[in-house]
Design an enzyme around this catalytic site. Structure first.
Site, PDB file in Angstrom:
ATOM      1  N   CYS A  44       0.815  -1.225   0.000  1.00 44.55           N
ATOM      2  CA  CYS A  44       0.000   0.000   0.000  1.00 44.55           C
ATOM      3  C   CYS A  44       0.841   1.264   0.000  1.00 44.55           C
ATOM      4  O   CYS A  44       2.026   1.251   0.301  1.00 44.55           O
ATOM      5  CB  CYS A  44      -0.845   0.059   1.288  1.00 44.55           C
ATOM      6  N   CYS A  48      -3.007   4.825   2.717  1.00 48.79           N
ATOM      7  CA  CYS A  48      -4.103   3.848   2.585  1.00 48.79           C
ATOM      8  C   CYS A  48      -4.968   3.818   3.841  1.00 48.79           C
ATOM      9  O   CYS A  48      -4.464   3.782   4.955  1.00 48.79           O
ATOM     10  CB  CYS A  48      -3.544   2.457   2.321  1.00 48.79           C
TER      11      CYS A  48
END
Length: 199
Positions: A44, A48
């Protein structure tokens, strides 16, 4: 200059500053580093909005390419490569996670959180690709594992239920009968006898 990648060591160290950026979903750190979660196989952007992972499961990467090279797949929610992860790959990650963690408490919400998607989208996509819902898949894995325990051990039915992740014995017996057509005790008796007759 050639960059050496190592499977088990992160490219970068998880500093307190980076950890805080992950916890706070800090956008200003995007493109400075990416983080991956060992238990889910997903990576990520720091911003995120997915659930904060356990610190010991986090690996830090300098770039999305480094994370991809280490066999992590991009998050469906924050799209760290700016591309969408194909549904089939996403569902692969989820089935792998279930296969490895079926003894844990797993609900649609927990799975959606872990796999960085919404429960509705997860339910619909999983069923489209696998043919059954995530909950049905979890139940199948648990009951199939329970069948092996029933035939290969003398464990009590309550113990077998707990071992496969179902702490409520009456629910386990009901579910087992719904899937196999027999109660666990009947199944053990019937298939145990058949096994000995063949030998």
């Amino acid at each position: 200059m050639r960059i050496e990648f190592q499977e088990d060591s992160s490219d970068e160290i998880l500093t307190d500053e980076k950890w805080q950026a992950i916890i706070n979903n800090d956008k200003s750190y995007n493109n400075q580093f990416f983080y991956a979660v060992k238990t889910t196989g997903i990576f990520c952007k720091p911003s995120c909005k997915s659930r904060v992972p356990k610190k010991e499961n986090v690996r830090i990467f300098q770039s999305a390419d480094h994370a991809l090279f280490a066999k992590y797949r991009p998050c469906k929610r924050c799209k760290p490569t700016n591309e969408r992860l194909p549904d089939s790959e996403w569902v692969d990650l989820i089935t792998q996670y279930i296969d490895n963690n079926y003894t844990e408490r797993l609900t649609l919400e927990i799975l959606a959180d872990i796999s960085h998607g919404s429960p509705y989208h997860l339910h619909r996509t999983f069923k489209k690709i696998i043919g059954i819902t995530p909950v049905e898949y979890i139940q199948q894995i648990r009951i199939n594992t329970a069948k092996n325990y029933l035939l290969q051990s003398d464990r009590a039915i309550t113990d077998v239920a707990k071992t496969v992740g179902i702490s409520n014995t009456p629910y386990f017996i009901t579910l087992f009968k719904k899937i196999t057509g027999h109660t666990p005790a009947q199944y053990r008796q019937l298939h145990g006898k058949m096994k000995y007759r063949r030998d």
